[in-house]
Enzyme design. Structure first.
Site, PDB file in Angstrom:
ATOM      1  N   PRO A  26       0.843  -1.195   0.000  1.00  0.00           N
ATOM      2  CA  PRO A  26       0.000   0.000   0.000  1.00  0.00           C
ATOM      3  C   PRO A  26       0.884   1.252   0.000  1.00  0.00           C
ATOM      4  O   PRO A  26       1.821   1.346   0.791  1.00  0.00           O
ATOM      5  CB  PRO A  26      -0.774  -0.113   1.319  1.00  0.00           C
ATOM      6  CG  PRO A  26      -0.580  -1.516   1.784  1.00  0.00           C
ATOM      7  CD  PRO A  26       0.724  -1.972   1.235  1.00  0.00           C
ATOM      8  N   CYS A 113       3.927   2.845   8.685  1.00  0.00           N
ATOM      9  CA  CYS A 113       4.064   4.178   8.104  1.00  0.00           C
ATOM     10  C   CYS A 113       4.951   5.062   8.980  1.00  0.00           C
ATOM     11  O   CYS A 113       4.705   5.191  10.186  1.00  0.00           O
ATOM     12  CB  CYS A 113       2.693   4.824   7.941  1.00  0.00           C
ATOM     13  SG  CYS A 113       2.764   6.446   7.144  1.00  0.00           S
ATOM     14  N   HIS A 183       9.088  -4.537   6.799  1.00  0.00           N
ATOM     15  CA  HIS A 183       9.997  -3.664   6.061  1.00  0.00           C
ATOM     16  C   HIS A 183      11.272  -3.571   6.894  1.00  0.00           C
ATOM     17  O   HIS A 183      11.223  -3.157   8.050  1.00  0.00           O
ATOM     18  CB  HIS A 183       9.364  -2.280   5.878  1.00  0.00           C
ATOM     19  CG  HIS A 183      10.199  -1.348   5.055  1.00  0.00           C
ATOM     20  ND1 HIS A 183       9.660  -0.305   4.336  1.00  0.00           N
ATOM     21  CD2 HIS A 183      11.541  -1.289   4.817  1.00  0.00           C
ATOM     22  CE1 HIS A 183      10.619   0.347   3.712  1.00  0.00           C
ATOM     23  NE2 HIS A 183      11.772  -0.230   3.990  1.00  0.00           N
ATOM     24  N   GLY A 216      11.426  -4.282   1.211  1.00  0.00           N
ATOM     25  CA  GLY A 216      12.554  -3.359   1.266  1.00  0.00           C
ATOM     26  C   GLY A 216      13.621  -3.674   0.241  1.00  0.00           C
ATOM     27  O   GLY A 216      14.184  -4.768   0.250  1.00  0.00           O
ATOM     28  N   GLY A 239       7.074  -2.246  -3.004  1.00  0.00           N
ATOM     29  CA  GLY A 239       6.547  -0.895  -2.944  1.00  0.00           C
ATOM     30  C   GLY A 239       7.192  -0.003  -3.975  1.00  0.00           C
ATOM     31  O   GLY A 239       6.804   0.031  -5.143  1.00  0.00           O
TER      32      GLY A 239
END
Length: 382
Positions: A26, A113, A183, A216, A239
């Site tokens: 996301p 986040c 991550h 990552g 991502g």
């Protein structure tokens, strides 16, 4: 090239089989329905594609923008929503709403986040430091989810002195979470430096009961294979590697199916994808101009590595119609092949930032008295 695909077990997230074991991360303002459509087209419908971050308060209050963000195309299966929340009761209500109104088939919870507007309220990558609060949120989410699987995405911790991922992984297992994604950076790193894949391997060893997905520094399909080989993780979450590269998901399918086919589109093909992306955005928003304006942030990612002058880049950055976008792209030397070195870091790369936290947040990882429903964000998308 070493191929792992034939030996890989299937990745199962609740009742859903994700094959190949690839998940679109996301990303605020990026992984809306049009971008998910593009990525899914290149993958042939294979993989799992997660929505932008949806805030639980905004969902429960039926914020207009949020209700648009939770709309999925009929071809999206399974439908995957990522939720953000810091109040267990509100999270529980949001999950119950998703179940009762059949809004999704999979729920992911955001504990990764690092942006200040999220962490300053104790959310995102700040929240796992408060172990009881994390447990309460997961309990409410899972208990209200019914048959819908709940997963989480997190970071290593707040900074090197406040590492949380092992405790968070164990709490997730104990509360019935279906899978965890890590991550390999702290919140303080943001997107700088190098992702710590060793942490992903440690988490896999720590919570063998459920799938662990790594995230990552996956910039190409072979990076994904290497991460799985080196960490033993059960899948990958991609991502920034797909920014301006939605065809990466086709490469990932090829890699995991054991073929060496990799896409290296020339500028003509890239330009066609750019116009299609902008078109999809306009159709989704319901306004061509707004769609093209929203697309502007993608231009530099798509054109990275190609010979495009600064004046043309400036012109592309202020386009406001599909005709204008297509016309300017056709002024370029579209016969350019895929440039060497075009893969690599894209998007935000800053690091070593001070994490903005609520006052006194780090004093006691078990004291959650300062967290209330007032900390909920009221808008979605990041």
């Amino acid at each position: 090239m070493t191929t792992l695909a034939p030996a890989l077990p299937l990745l199962r997230i609740g009742p859903h089989t994700v094959q190949p074991p690839v998940v679109l991360a996301p990303m605020a303002g990026i992984t809306n329905a049009p971008f998910r459509t593009l990525c899914r087209e290149f993958s042939g419908g294979k993989g799992l594609f997660v929505s932008e971050m949806i805030t639980t308060r905004a969902l429960v209050e039926r914020n207009e923008k949020t209700m648009q963000l939770v709309h999925f195309d009929a071809s999206e299966t399974p439908r995957s929503i990522q939720l953000y929340g810091v109040d267990p009761v509100t999270v529980g209500k949001a999950v119950r709403m998703i179940v009762d109104e059949n809004l999704a088939d999979h729920i992911d919870l955001n504990f990764g986040c690092p942006v200040p507007k999220v962490t300053r309220k104790g959310g995102g990558s700040a929240l796992p430091y408060k172990r009881p609060l994390l447990r309460a949120i997961l309990n409410q989410a899972v208990s209200n989810a019914g048959d819908i699987p709940v997963t989480i995405k997190m970071r290593k911790g707040i900074d090197d002195d406040h590492i949380t991922f092992l405790d968070a992984g164990r709490i997730a297992v104990e509360e019935g979470v279906t899978a965890v994604a890590l991550h390999g950076r702290t919140a303080a790193q943001h997107y700088g430096g190098t992702a710590d894949w060793d942490a992903i391997a440690r988490l896999k060893e720590h919570v063998p009961e459920i799938p662990v997905l790594g995230n990552g520094d996956i910039w190409c399909a072979d990076d994904a294979l290497r991460m799985m080989r080196e960490t033993g993780c059960d899948g990958v979450v991609v991502g920034r590697g797909c920014l301006g590269r939605p065809w990466l998901f086709g490469d990932l399918v090829s890699a995991f199916e054991g073929t060496e086919t990799r896409r290296a589109p020339g500028l003509r093909e890239v330009a066609d994808v750019m116009v299609r992306h902008a078109t999809l955005l306009g159709e989704w928003i319901g306004d061509e101009t707004r769609g093209v304006i929203d697309f502007r942030k993608h231009v530099a990612w798509y054109l990275k590595g190609f010979a495009v002058g600064s004046e043309m880049r400036r012109k592309l950055a202020v386009t406001s119609s599909l005709e204008e976008l297509a016309g300017q792209l056709h002024e370029l030397d579209l016969d350019q092949p895929w440039p060497d070195g075009a893969d690599g870091p894209r998007g935000r790369t800053s690091g070593n930032n001070r994490v903005v936290l609520p006052d006194g947040w780090l004093k006691d990882p078990y004291d959650c008295a300062g967290v209330s429903a007032d900390a909920e964000l009221d808008t979605s998308g990041g």
